[in-house]
Design an enzyme around this catalytic site. Structure first.
Site, PDB file in Angstrom:
ATOM      1  N   HIS A 108       0.868  -1.179   0.000  1.00  0.00           N
ATOM      2  CA  HIS A 108       0.000   0.000   0.000  1.00  0.00           C
ATOM      3  C   HIS A 108       0.909   1.235   0.000  1.00  0.00           C
ATOM      4  CE1 HIS A 108      -3.740   2.185   1.356  1.00  0.00           C
ATOM      5  NE2 HIS A 108      -2.800   3.046   1.737  1.00  0.00           N
ATOM      6  N   HIS A 110       1.685   5.309  -0.745  1.00  0.00           N
ATOM      7  CA  HIS A 110       1.292   6.684  -1.023  1.00  0.00           C
ATOM      8  C   HIS A 110       2.341   7.285  -1.958  1.00  0.00           C
ATOM      9  CE1 HIS A 110      -1.912   7.341   2.192  1.00  0.00           C
ATOM     10  NE2 HIS A 110      -1.566   6.073   2.275  1.00  0.00           N
ATOM     11  N   CYS A 141      -4.024  10.580   5.155  1.00  0.00           N
ATOM     12  CA  CYS A 141      -4.164  10.162   6.550  1.00  0.00           C
ATOM     13  C   CYS A 141      -4.308  11.404   7.418  1.00  0.00           C
ATOM     14  CB  CYS A 141      -2.952   9.349   6.983  1.00  0.00           C
ATOM     15  SG  CYS A 141      -3.036   8.856   8.713  1.00  0.00           S
ATOM     16  N   ASN A 150      -3.037   8.161  -2.207  1.00  0.00           N
ATOM     17  CA  ASN A 150      -2.543   6.844  -2.564  1.00  0.00           C
ATOM     18  C   ASN A 150      -2.100   6.807  -4.029  1.00  0.00           C
ATOM     19  OD1 ASN A 150      -3.206   5.390  -0.053  1.00  0.00           O
ATOM     20  ND2 ASN A 150      -5.294   5.906  -0.602  1.00  0.00           N
TER      21      ASN A 150
END
Length: 200
Positions: A108, A110, A141, A150
């Site tokens: 995952h 960013h 976030c 993202n």
């Protein structure tokens, strides 16, 4: 079902208002109940490569956080570059030491420093085949202000198409959706959507 842990104490306290130990104790019954109900469980380790309060995260610290979360009985473990500071070699170094089956690891990323696609390629080369993304690069976030959006799904799919990876995702549909949501939110979509003229 997903539970969101942390590789650092600073983020655990800010995101969950708990220490790492306390957060794992909180997750344990959730994971157990979900598995008993026949549900798949994914655990996220946030701040794997860097933390805005603690700086660079040692590989061993990230691996230990991953091990402890995995041992709760997860089906899948996602390694999160929450503030987007990872680089390809750093990605591979962490994947090499994580004691979790490669087929159960997800990544995952960013895109804060523009490294997300390169990091995905590094993860693919290390045997990882599950990658998170979001249309138009949405996300971030609230507890880590340096965390930008993202990896954009349109950028990811374009790269995977170019690599000959069959995703089953319609790139034109993703691009159209990226333009639509970006206009609603008053932001720019991913690079591929910007490069392609908006449909209609």
């Amino acid at each position: 079902i997903a539970v969101f842990g942390s590789a650092t104490e600073s983020f655990a306290r800010r995101n969950l208002n708990r220490t790492i130990d306390e957060s794992l104790a909180m997750f344990a019954p959730v994971v157990a109940d979900a598995r008993a109900a026949g549900l798949r469980v994914r655990g996220y380790v946030s701040m794997v490569w860097g933390d805005p309060w603690e700086g660079a995260v040692p590989v061993e610290q990230a691996a230990e956080a991953a091990r402890r979360l995995w041992e709760l009985g997860l089906d899948e473990l996602a390694l999160g570059d929450t503030i987007g500071v990872a680089t390809p070699l750093a990605v591979q170094r962490v994947i090499e030491v994580i004691d979790v089956p490669r087929e159960a690891i997800a990544v995952h990323f960013h895109d804060t420093y523009g490294q997300a696609l390169a990091n995905v390629l590094a993860a693919l080369q290390a045997g990882i085949t599950t990658v998170d993304s979001s249309v138009a690069g949405l996300g971030g976030c609230p507890y880590a202000q340096s965390a930008t959006g993202n990896l954009a799904t349109e950028d990811l799919v374009y790269m995977l198409d170019g690599l000959g990876v069959r995703t089953g995702v319609d790139l034109d549909a993703v691009v159209a959706t990226a333009h639509w949501i970006a206009q609603l939110l008053g932001r720019q979509p991913g690079a591929v959507a910007r490069a392609r003229r908006r449909p209609g």
